[in-house]
Design an enzyme around this catalytic site. Structure first.
Site, PDB file in Angstrom:
ATOM      1  N   LYS A  68      24.936  47.936  28.867  1.00 26.56           N
ATOM      2  CA  LYS A  68      25.969  47.169  29.575  1.00 26.56           C
ATOM      3  C   LYS A  68      26.457  47.915  30.806  1.00 26.56           C
ATOM      4  CE  LYS A  68      29.892  46.170  27.304  1.00 26.56           C
ATOM      5  NZ  LYS A  68      31.078  46.668  28.022  1.00 26.56           N
ATOM      6  N   GLY A 141      36.326  44.746  31.354  1.00 24.49           N
ATOM      7  CA  GLY A 141      37.063  45.755  32.126  1.00 24.49           C
ATOM      8  C   GLY A 141      36.165  46.450  33.123  1.00 24.49           C
ATOM      9  N   SER A 214      37.814  58.584  32.522  1.00 22.97           N
ATOM     10  CA  SER A 214      37.384  57.189  32.669  1.00 22.97           C
ATOM     11  C   SER A 214      36.265  57.057  33.691  1.00 22.97           C
ATOM     12  CB  SER A 214      38.568  56.308  33.092  1.00 22.97           C
ATOM     13  OG  SER A 214      38.086  55.040  33.499  1.00 22.97           O
ATOM     14  N   GLN A 216      35.065  54.275  34.491  1.00 22.81           N
ATOM     15  CA  GLN A 216      35.365  53.092  35.304  1.00 22.81           C
ATOM     16  C   GLN A 216      36.190  53.481  36.524  1.00 22.81           C
ATOM     17  OE1 GLN A 216      37.194  50.234  32.698  1.00 22.81           O
ATOM     18  NE2 GLN A 216      35.303  49.872  31.552  1.00 22.81           N
ATOM     19  N   ASP A 367      33.289  54.283  23.038  1.00 18.12           N
ATOM     20  CA  ASP A 367      33.153  52.920  22.509  1.00 18.12           C
ATOM     21  C   ASP A 367      32.689  52.906  21.057  1.00 18.12           C
ATOM     22  OD1 ASP A 367      33.949  51.805  24.898  1.00 18.12           O
ATOM     23  OD2 ASP A 367      31.910  51.681  25.692  1.00 18.12           O
ATOM     24  N   LYS A 394      41.555  49.581  25.216  1.00 17.73           N
ATOM     25  CA  LYS A 394      40.238  48.932  25.292  1.00 17.73           C
ATOM     26  C   LYS A 394      40.403  47.419  25.153  1.00 17.73           C
ATOM     27  CE  LYS A 394      37.957  52.642  26.052  1.00 17.73           C
ATOM     28  NZ  LYS A 394      37.408  52.842  27.395  1.00 17.73           N
ATOM     29  N   ARG A 442      33.542  44.890  19.666  1.00 18.03           N
ATOM     30  CA  ARG A 442      33.169  46.041  18.846  1.00 18.03           C
ATOM     31  C   ARG A 442      33.938  46.084  17.519  1.00 18.03           C
ATOM     32  NH1 ARG A 442      29.772  48.266  22.620  1.00 18.03           N
ATOM     33  NH2 ARG A 442      30.653  48.534  24.685  1.00 18.03           N
TER      34      ARG A 442
END
Ligand code: S3P
Length: 487
Positions: A68, A141, A214, A216, A367, A394, A442
């Site tokens: 992903k 996200g 992070s 992201q 995750d 999350k 998840r």
């Protein structure tokens, strides 16, 4: 069964800011009826409750869907290259489709071919056009935050939105550094989506020390740095997944990475490169492989192989942890898939023992805690997981969701600050719980896996969100022999 997902007044206001009909309505104002139409604005959705039962060994060889994290990045960088990029192994899940739709709305041409590969015709760095519709990132996200970085240094305005889960997640962690480039944001109190972004006309390069571990945030800053003159520098004290750095190089950007004495990294990106189209073959997602992996460890007599799994060392914390717990996991045929290490994983049922998982490992398995907690419930003794602060932000508050779900399944759990302790049953945990997945794929998959190894069946209220990251999860698990059926 129907669910009403509340959007509140901000959604109406955000829709009013653009021309044309609301995306959740047909031209005549009626609600869409097909799944595809509905998926763009989840006003109503049918729930899919599933029940998992134990008693079946897992055997066989399977490939889980594409990674992903890499799929989002492949589409985004393909959209910024000059020319055509072909991607194989892309995750065809809802989260990634949202990013595909977003880069298309910003001017790139994106197509999925019949053989399952994807083509992206990029517009070049600096070439994004203003979208005429809201960018709806659904549950994702990663899509929302990375694309915010991209828009922040293009002189365009875009409105970002998402589902009820995404609209609860913190965005200030990306808007804060992006403001320093000169971007402007109008959003809800607390910096939540929906949010309007106006990118800087003359962006200034920044040096940013990421305050939370992070990938992201790091990636949003690097992507903003692409259309900025000069060098953009990101310093992270904890190394997080480095797919952005690897893939930027693959497309021809100059990225220098210095490993710092404390284990952190200093990443320097030269701005305004001409990105060249570069074909990509993406490996299978280790975060998805985690579910059949733990299911096989916990179900007696199991012996499975998971093919072509991404083994980037910044993603392999769960494998290290399960090995420490006594799990039988072998890496077969280690090799490179493009710029990333991959291997096939042979997993056999094992007796696990409780261990302490150090906080330093959290970023490399962030995750994977829901499924690790399930493994811990069947292990011998306590498993103590340290440094889980980030789990609270999350797709759901995962720390709370894991604890609630395990308690519902008869497992003793302690949450103290950011530490989770699970007391294992040295074999099948009681099970028997009814789990609310809370729009969190998840959590849904982890508790179905618990059901495949528990004394009593486990039911989840809704499996539809699993499609965000692992389309075909229940079928794949059934193919291995697991008993997962509609409730
Ligand atoms: C991701 C980074 C992680 C992870 C997410 C994917 C990415 O989030 O939880 O599923 O692709 O960069 P954070 O950056 O918030 O840790």
């Amino acid at each position: 069964m129907l669910r009403l997902v509340m959007w509140g007044e901000m959604r109406t206001a955000a829709i009013a800011m653009i021309d044309g009909p609301c995306q959740n309505e047909n031209a005549d104002g009626t609600l869409p009826t097909t799944k595809t139409e509905r998926s763009f604005f989840p006003v109503t959705a049918e729930l899919l409750p599933l029940t998992a039962r134990s008693g079946h060994a897992l055997t066989g060889r399977v490939t889980v869907p594409g990674d992903k994290s890499m799929s989002h990045r492949a589409l985004i960088l393909g959209a910024l290259a000059v020319g055509q990029t072909r991607i194989t192994g892309l995750l065809d899940g809802d989260d990634v489709r949202r990013t595909a739709a977003a880069v298309a709305a910003l001017g790139a041409r994106v197509a999925r071919l019949q053989d399952g590969s994807w083509i992206v015709d990029g517009v070049g760095v600096g070439g994004l056009r203003e979208p005429s519709e809201i960018l709806d990132f659904g549950n994702s996200g990663t899509g929302a935050r990375l694309m915010m970085g991209l828009v922040a240094t293009h002189p365009i305005t875009a409105i970002f939105s998402g589902d009820a889960s995404l609209c609860r997640r913190p965005m200030a962690r990306v808007t804060k550094p992006l403001l320093q480039f000169g971007a402007q944001f109008v959003g809800r109190r607390g910096g939540l989506l929906p949010l309007a972004v106006t990118g800087a006309e003359h962006p200034l390069p920044i040096e940013y020390h990421v305050p939370v571990p992070s990938a992201q945030v790091k990636s949003a800053v690097l992507l903003a740095g692409l259309n900025t003159q000069g060098q953009t520098i990101v310093v992270e004290t904890v190394a997080t997944r480095d797919h952005s750095e690897r893939m930027l190089r693959h497309f021809g950007a100059h990225v220098a990475v210095e490993i710092l004495p404390d284990g952190g990294r200093r990443i320097v990106l030269d701005g305004q490169p001409e990105l060249k189209p570069a074909n990509l073959d993406l490996p299978a997602d280790p975060s998805s492989a985690a579910f059949p992996m733990v299911a096989a460890l916990l179900s007696e007599g199991s012996d499975i192989v998971l093919d072509n799994i991404g083994l980037n060392p910044l993603r392999t914390g769960l494998i290290d942890t399960l090995l420490d717990m006594g799990g039988s996991i072998e890496i077969l045929n280690p090799r490179l898939c493009g710029d990333e290490p991959v291997g096939d994983l042979r997993v056999r049922s094992s007796r696990l023992k409780g261990i302490t998982v150090p906080a330093e490992r959290a970023a490399s398995m962030i995750d994977e805690y829901p499924i690790l907690a399930v493994a811990a419930a069947a292990a011998d003794g306590d498993t103590i997981m340290l440094g889980l602060e980030e789990l609270k932000v999350k797709e759901s508050d995962r720390l709370a969701a894991i604890a609630r779900g395990l308690v519902a399944c008869g497992v003793t759990v302690k949450v103290e600050g950011s530490t989770l302790t699970v007391t294992g049953h040295a074999g099948p945990p009681p099970g028997g719980g009814y789990i609310e997945a809370e729009l969190d794929h998840r959590i849904a998959m982890a508790f179905l896996v618990l059901g495949t190894a528990a004394q009593e069946p486990v039911t989840i209220d809704d499996a539809t969100t699993i499609d965000t990251s692992f389309p075909g999860f229940a079928d794949l698990m059934r193919g291995l022999g697991a008993a997962i059926e509609p409730a």
